[in-house]
Scaffold this motif. Structure first.
Motif, PDB file in Angstrom:
ATOM      1  N   ASN A   1      11.735   5.182  -2.786  1.00 36.16           N
ATOM      2  CA  ASN A   1      12.245   5.805  -1.567  1.00 36.16           C
ATOM      3  C   ASN A   1      11.196   5.906  -0.468  1.00 36.16           C
ATOM      4  OD1 ASN A   1      14.243   7.006   0.013  1.00 36.16           O
ATOM      5  ND2 ASN A   1      13.754   9.077  -0.690  1.00 36.16           N
ATOM      6  N   ILE A   2      10.558   4.776  -0.180  1.00 32.51           N
ATOM      7  CA  ILE A   2       9.566   4.768   0.910  1.00 32.51           C
ATOM      8  C   ILE A   2      10.147   4.214   2.204  1.00 32.51           C
ATOM      9  CG2 ILE A   2       7.554   4.570  -0.627  1.00 32.51           C
ATOM     10  CD1 ILE A   2       7.478   1.526   0.379  1.00 32.51           C
ATOM     11  N   MET A   3      11.284   3.492   2.118  1.00 33.16           N
ATOM     12  CA  MET A   3      11.838   2.828   3.289  1.00 33.16           C
ATOM     13  C   MET A   3      12.696   3.808   4.101  1.00 33.16           C
ATOM     14  SD  MET A   3      10.956  -0.320   3.635  1.00 33.16           S
ATOM     15  CE  MET A   3       9.975  -1.498   2.693  1.00 33.16           C
ATOM     16  N   ASN A   4      12.139   4.281   5.196  1.00 35.96           N
ATOM     17  CA  ASN A   4      12.839   5.204   6.103  1.00 35.96           C
ATOM     18  C   ASN A   4      13.589   6.295   5.327  1.00 35.96           C
ATOM     19  OD1 ASN A   4      13.385   6.178   8.615  1.00 35.96           O
ATOM     20  ND2 ASN A   4      14.899   4.622   9.169  1.00 35.96           N
ATOM     21  N   PRO A   5      12.881   7.040   4.504  1.00 33.70           N
ATOM     22  CA  PRO A   5      13.554   8.044   3.664  1.00 33.70           C
ATOM     23  C   PRO A   5      14.206   9.153   4.497  1.00 33.70           C
ATOM     24  CG  PRO A   5      11.165   8.348   3.631  1.00 33.70           C
ATOM     25  CD  PRO A   5      11.419   7.046   4.339  1.00 33.70           C
ATOM     26  N   GLY A   6      15.227   9.751   3.927  1.00 28.85           N
ATOM     27  CA  GLY A   6      15.913  10.856   4.615  1.00 28.85           C
ATOM     28  C   GLY A   6      17.008  10.378   5.542  1.00 28.85           C
ATOM     29  N   LYS A   7      17.178   9.036   5.654  1.00 25.50           N
ATOM     30  CA  LYS A   7      18.215   8.506   6.534  1.00 25.50           C
ATOM     31  C   LYS A   7      19.423   8.054   5.716  1.00 25.50           C
ATOM     32  CE  LYS A   7      14.997   9.323   9.275  1.00 25.50           C
ATOM     33  NZ  LYS A   7      14.034   8.426   9.854  1.00 25.50           N
ATOM     34  N   VAL A   8      20.555   8.037   6.341  1.00 21.82           N
ATOM     35  CA  VAL A   8      21.842   7.617   5.771  1.00 21.82           C
ATOM     36  C   VAL A   8      22.374   8.624   4.734  1.00 21.82           C
ATOM     37  CG1 VAL A   8      23.187   5.811   4.608  1.00 21.82           C
ATOM     38  CG2 VAL A   8      21.340   5.163   6.184  1.00 21.82           C
ATOM     39  N   PHE A   9      21.544   8.928   3.737  1.00 20.60           N
ATOM     40  CA  PHE A   9      22.023   9.813   2.674  1.00 20.60           C
ATOM     41  C   PHE A   9      21.533  11.238   2.893  1.00 20.60           C
ATOM     42  CE2 PHE A   9      21.377   5.544   0.918  1.00 20.60           C
ATOM     43  CZ  PHE A   9      22.697   5.229   0.676  1.00 20.60           C
ATOM     44  N   ALA A  10      22.472  12.161   2.897  1.00 17.83           N
ATOM     45  CA  ALA A  10      22.104  13.569   3.073  1.00 17.83           C
ATOM     46  C   ALA A  10      21.453  14.067   1.794  1.00 17.83           C
ATOM     47  CB  ALA A  10      23.342  14.390   3.391  1.00 17.83           C
TER      48      ALA A  10
ATOM     49  N   VAL B   1       0.855  -1.208   0.000  1.00 14.62           N
ATOM     50  CA  VAL B   1       0.000   0.000   0.000  1.00 14.62           C
ATOM     51  C   VAL B   1       0.889   1.256   0.000  1.00 14.62           C
ATOM     52  CG1 VAL B   1      -1.652   1.350   1.362  1.00 14.62           C
ATOM     53  CG2 VAL B   1      -1.953  -1.135   1.131  1.00 14.62           C
ATOM     54  N   CYS B   2       1.890   1.259   0.864  1.00 10.80           N
ATOM     55  CA  CYS B   2       2.773   2.430   0.966  1.00 10.80           C
ATOM     56  C   CYS B   2       3.538   2.659  -0.334  1.00 10.80           C
ATOM     57  CB  CYS B   2       3.753   2.263   2.128  1.00 10.80           C
ATOM     58  SG  CYS B   2       2.958   2.371   3.735  1.00 10.80           S
ATOM     59  N   ASN B   3       3.968   1.559  -0.947  1.00 12.51           N
ATOM     60  CA  ASN B   3       4.745   1.674  -2.193  1.00 12.51           C
ATOM     61  C   ASN B   3       3.857   2.252  -3.300  1.00 12.51           C
ATOM     62  OD1 ASN B   3       7.231   1.414  -3.463  1.00 12.51           O
ATOM     63  ND2 ASN B   3       6.759  -0.607  -4.277  1.00 12.51           N
ATOM     64  N   GLU B   4       2.609   1.839  -3.297  1.00 11.82           N
ATOM     65  CA  GLU B   4       1.688   2.326  -4.317  1.00 11.82           C
ATOM     66  C   GLU B   4       1.396   3.820  -4.129  1.00 11.82           C
ATOM     67  OE1 GLU B   4      -1.975   0.075  -4.425  1.00 11.82           O
ATOM     68  OE2 GLU B   4      -2.916   1.564  -5.759  1.00 11.82           O
ATOM     69  N   HIS B   5       1.312   4.238  -2.871  1.00 13.45           N
ATOM     70  CA  HIS B   5       0.901   5.615  -2.594  1.00 13.45           C
ATOM     71  C   HIS B   5       2.053   6.506  -2.129  1.00 13.45           C
ATOM     72  CE1 HIS B   5      -3.344   4.619  -3.150  1.00 13.45           C
ATOM     73  NE2 HIS B   5      -3.061   3.465  -2.563  1.00 13.45           N
ATOM     74  N   ASN B   6       3.274   5.985  -2.265  1.00 12.07           N
ATOM     75  CA  ASN B   6       4.443   6.791  -1.884  1.00 12.07           C
ATOM     76  C   ASN B   6       4.414   7.304  -0.453  1.00 12.07           C
ATOM     77  OD1 ASN B   6       6.766   7.464  -3.600  1.00 12.07           O
ATOM     78  ND2 ASN B   6       5.125   7.573  -5.146  1.00 12.07           N
ATOM     79  N   ILE B   7       4.132   6.401   0.454  1.00 15.16           N
ATOM     80  CA  ILE B   7       4.084   6.780   1.871  1.00 15.16           C
ATOM     81  C   ILE B   7       5.321   6.240   2.596  1.00 15.16           C
ATOM     82  CG2 ILE B   7       2.790   6.454   4.029  1.00 15.16           C
ATOM     83  CD1 ILE B   7       0.293   6.070   2.143  1.00 15.16           C
ATOM     84  N   PRO B   8       6.091   7.100   3.244  1.00 14.04           N
ATOM     85  CA  PRO B   8       7.271   6.631   3.988  1.00 14.04           C
ATOM     86  C   PRO B   8       6.887   5.648   5.099  1.00 14.04           C
ATOM     87  CG  PRO B   8       7.310   9.025   3.738  1.00 14.04           C
ATOM     88  CD  PRO B   8       5.957   8.561   3.286  1.00 14.04           C
TER      89      PRO B   8
ATOM     90  N   ILE C   1      22.590 -14.629  11.410  1.00 17.83           N
ATOM     91  CA  ILE C   1      22.896 -15.608  10.364  1.00 17.83           C
ATOM     92  C   ILE C   1      21.730 -15.869   9.418  1.00 17.83           C
ATOM     93  CG2 ILE C   1      24.780 -16.726  11.625  1.00 17.83           C
ATOM     94  CD1 ILE C   1      22.849 -18.934  12.423  1.00 17.83           C
ATOM     95  N   ALA C   2      20.564 -15.391   9.750  1.00 15.73           N
ATOM     96  CA  ALA C   2      19.430 -15.559   8.834  1.00 15.73           C
ATOM     97  C   ALA C   2      18.404 -14.472   9.104  1.00 15.73           C
ATOM     98  CB  ALA C   2      18.790 -16.938   9.021  1.00 15.73           C
ATOM     99  N   LEU C   3      17.773 -14.014   8.039  1.00 19.70           N
ATOM    100  CA  LEU C   3      16.761 -12.970   8.188  1.00 19.70           C
ATOM    101  C   LEU C   3      15.554 -13.285   7.310  1.00 19.70           C
ATOM    102  CD1 LEU C   3      18.911  -9.680   7.947  1.00 19.70           C
ATOM    103  CD2 LEU C   3      17.818 -10.599  10.009  1.00 19.70           C
ATOM    104  N   GLU C   4      14.396 -12.876   7.786  1.00 18.81           N
ATOM    105  CA  GLU C   4      13.229 -12.782   6.925  1.00 18.81           C
ATOM    106  C   GLU C   4      13.002 -11.289   6.732  1.00 18.81           C
ATOM    107  OE1 GLU C   4       9.120 -15.024   7.352  1.00 18.81           O
ATOM    108  OE2 GLU C   4       9.046 -13.113   8.430  1.00 18.81           O
ATOM    109  N   ILE C   5      12.870 -10.874   5.467  1.00 21.64           N
ATOM    110  CA  ILE C   5      12.829  -9.441   5.165  1.00 21.64           C
ATOM    111  C   ILE C   5      11.668  -9.168   4.215  1.00 21.64           C
ATOM    112  CG2 ILE C   5      14.092  -7.502   4.131  1.00 21.64           C
ATOM    113  CD1 ILE C   5      16.678  -9.275   4.492  1.00 21.64           C
ATOM    114  N   VAL C   6      10.950  -8.099   4.483  1.00 21.65           N
ATOM    115  CA  VAL C   6       9.941  -7.635   3.524  1.00 21.65           C
ATOM    116  C   VAL C   6      10.573  -6.495   2.730  1.00 21.65           C
ATOM    117  CG1 VAL C   6       7.680  -6.571   3.225  1.00 21.65           C
ATOM    118  CG2 VAL C   6       8.028  -8.294   5.018  1.00 21.65           C
ATOM    119  N   LEU C   7      10.636  -6.687   1.416  1.00 17.28           N
ATOM    120  CA  LEU C   7      11.238  -5.664   0.554  1.00 17.28           C
ATOM    121  C   LEU C   7      10.205  -4.595   0.178  1.00 17.28           C
ATOM    122  CD1 LEU C   7      13.347  -7.998  -1.775  1.00 17.28           C
ATOM    123  CD2 LEU C   7      14.114  -6.730   0.249  1.00 17.28           C
TER     124      LEU C   7
END
Lengths: 470, 470
Positions: free
Chosen positions: A450-459, A59-66, A165-171
């Motif tokens: 750029n919906i995943m925690n935008p504004g972080k890491v990169f200035a 939903v967030c990806n479709e509507h560009n919601i951080p 050593i292992a992760l489950e991740i939602v992209l």
């Protein structure tokens, strides 16, 4: 902006009771442990499982919601401050220890588990999870993984990344992927597991993790070495390692830090010396005994005023707890506490501590320094007041110079706190334009909208000064 | 295709003596240690420094020429076979140890350094670099990093990735970036260092590396435990770890492997038992003594026929050397030797060994199994003949089923050998379509023209059978 239409969709996924956009809730999640950063999210959501997380992300990806995944918000880089609004995602329903596997020495957890709760559970089975960030009483494992948290035992045992050593991740596209396994060795493709550790929620949302455990060390000893000369303390750190002894813990506290920690903890810490090393070794009893003796000799050779071994586990625990309380103690002094974690090769600690003190004088600011000296990971800390604009400007200039010095000495701008918003302007100092471009290309590949925690890491732009976002 | 124009450009960069496109040289570099793969490169180039590498890469990127970085070509996944032609890049001029830093416990090397040469240099200073791939006498550090090599000491000490703390890398666009540092802690952005380790030359070319060292263990003991029951040997492995003892080495050899190794090495290995565990522990003397005693007890509890401690370092060395020679010994049996490294959680080793034997019977092929049992990293090996098409087809079917079984047991298709061309068709078994898509997005971000070791890691299409490329 979350429209009524999007809100309805989100509520369909998690239920009405797990979506909140009241003023009160938005205010609660508008900041984290980092001073000077606050920004309101549009809503707060609490999913129950990876499938729900995936549906939310779509939903967030479709509507560009951080989306800002958030554990307990104890990070110190404004990593969970919703600087661009959007949805704060909480793991309060995903907070279970799923399995402790005593045959493979692993623990599998959901991201919302409190770090210390998990440590206590595995220790009850004679197993050991070494990463122990100072915030572990309240921090979550998910937060630790996103920030690649360190701690007091990092010197000997490494940091969070070394145990995932292992992760489950939602992209960002909603895909749910599984990386790694209960495996000591796995080279099937790129190491996404370690790439995601420390990626600060900017590449995807971690929904499950399997962590490596090791056997619990048999014994542990704790020692305080006192110095009237900061340089001598720093030299002791280098000498211990160069003598091929790797202690579990090798912490440094300068006199101003000692004073406030003692005022706070009242456990009889010496406050009339210039510096203290808190040293711990663990392992089989005879080895610990021998190492501690040798360490004591090395400290005395460097003109330590005295070296004292804690005579009971209670005393040792009091010393460790006092050290862990350093930030809380310093935070009592002034309305604003800015704590940094410039890190250098351990051979450069003496130089770095000296530079920090010179820089503090130059900008007329008060900087206390403590930290994980054995890792070269220092925490220069400035008690200040964000309302005093003139002083804050000097503090910012001082820290900018500290970061420059750290990088000049072969170090980095952050050893364990992360980049977040706080340190983004300085990242180029460490990585150069081309290094940042390489990292940005990964971000763009995983999260094109750029919906995943935008504004972080990169200035947003390269700049030296911290911008206070109020 | 390298045109006359491009060839001139390349020679301008490295000099005439460092570019070779003679039939002889192209033939020499048309294959690596992996059976059944051969393909001629268009040329072979030997740069002297990162700047030259960058210039070469820029030319290749402009003209869409594949670059295959190659150390000693000892990999077993066809990772350095130039399957799409192009330029094989050698590091014979970039083979120096640049620094051993005894204060920070690091070694900085160029990629062409031979692994064992570096190990010997650091050991002379009382320091220890644990990763010890069986090929270490001839493999290069650059190759080890690209493949994330394991070895016999992985159980206790981890693999190559765990020791790489800084890299200089030439990217596909010619940018030279530096990642990490002599730092125990560094969270300044994404962990590119570990992403590049094990990326098999598909993301960029590593031109310098700084590796973490640890103090040399004080003593070491070696033991052989003999079994008439393979299951009992496998159960011993699980039990040792579950009893919270982590030996340095915990190797498994089945009877057929024992027989050929003894024929080859002639050191008096028992050949009348079904399986052997080669167990080593290192550390302080008293600890080693105690652990070995406890391990012996645990082996006897599982009906080991006998447990024998090597009485001298010569004997221990002979045992280790024999184990390291397993592949060479097996390779003498038949014209073609296919060695795999399916890996499972260590609790599943007994099941995996049993399945391998059942699968060998089912497809009527001869499979010997040995490997790093403590890591769950097994090397089922098939002496065969690539000219016998019927048998080769059965061998391929058998290995496909072994990979499926490993993944079913929570394992992986490759523990330490890498994907290369050899295992690319099976990657989806482990990662799923979505996991592969995530990895492909990184590849596309770093290498949009697909010049960096193309055809490796990612299969052209999903398929189960190994395709022999002749």
């Amino acid at each position: 902006m979350i429209t009524a239409h999007v809100k309805t969709k989100l509520i369909e996924i998690v239920g009405r009771e797990n979506y909140d956009d009241s003023e009160a809730d938005r205010l609660v999640y508008s900041y984290d442990a980092t001073p000077q950063f606050q920004s309101l999210p549009d809503g707060v959501i609490s999913p129950d499982n990876a499938k729900q997380v995936s549906d939310i992300v779509k939903v967030c990806n479709e509507h560009n919601i951080p989306i800002i995944p958030r554990g307990s918000g104890t990070n110190l880089c404004a990593g969970t401050c919703p600087t661009e609004g959007g949805l704060v995602l909480l793991f309060r329903h995903m907070n279970r220890i799923l399995e402790i596997d005593e045959e493979n020495l692993t623990v599998t957890v959901q991201p919302g588990v409190i770090t210390l709760d998990m440590i206590n559970e595995v220790e009850a089975k004679g197993l050991f999870y070494p990463p122990d960030p100072s915030s572990m009483k309240i921090s979550t494992i998910g937060g630790n993984i996103n920030e690649n948290s360190g701690g007091l035992r990092g010197l000997k045992y490494g940091v969070t990344r070394d145990y995932v050593i292992a992760l489950e991740i939602v992209l960002a596209n909603g895909d749910i992927i599984c990386t790694g396994g209960k495996l000591a060795k796995d080279v099937a493709g790129y190491d996404l597991t370690r790439l995601f550790v420390g990626s600060e929620g900017t590449l995807g949302i971690i929904t499950e993790a399997t962590l490596k455990l090791i056997p619990m060390p048999e014994t542990k000893k704790t020692m305080l070495a006192l110095y009237q000369d900061i340089d001598a303390a720093a030299r002791s750190v280098s000498n211990i390692i160069a003598n091929k002894i790797i202690p579990t813990t090798l912490e440094f506290l300068d006199q101003p830090t000692l004073q406030v920690v003692e005022d706070f903890a009242q456990i009889g810490l010496p406050t009339n010396v210039q510096a203290v090393l808190l040293i711990e070794q663990d392992g089989p009893e005879q080895v610990v005994e021998r190492d501690m003796q040798r360490i004591a000799e090395l400290c005395m050779l460097e003109q330590a005023v005295s070296v004292e071994v804690a005579q009971s586990e209670e005393h040792a625990m009091a010393l460790r707890t006092a050290r862990r309380a350093a930030l809380s103690a310093l935070a009592r002094l002034k309305p604003t506490t800015i704590l940094e974690d410039a890190t250098v090769p351990r051979s450069e600690i003496a130089k770095m501590v000296r530079s920090i003190n010179e820089i503090a004088v130059k900008y007329d600011v008060n900087i206390c320094t403590f930290g994980h000296a054995g890792d070269g990971n220092l925490h220069p800390t400035c008690p200040t007041d964000s309302r005093n604009h003139d002083e804050i400007e000097r503090v910012e200039k001082a820290f900018a110079e500290i970061f420059e010095k750290a990088v000049e000495l072969g170090g980095t701008i952050t050893g364990e706190h992360g980049v977040g918003v706080m340190k983004a302007p300085y990242l180029e100092l460490k990585l150069g334009e081309q290094g940042i471009a390489a990292m940005r290309s990964i971000k763009a590949a995983f999260d094109p909208n750029n919906i995943m925690n935008p504004g972080k890491v990169f200035a947003k732009e390269s700049r030296k000064r911290v911008v206070v976002t109020r």
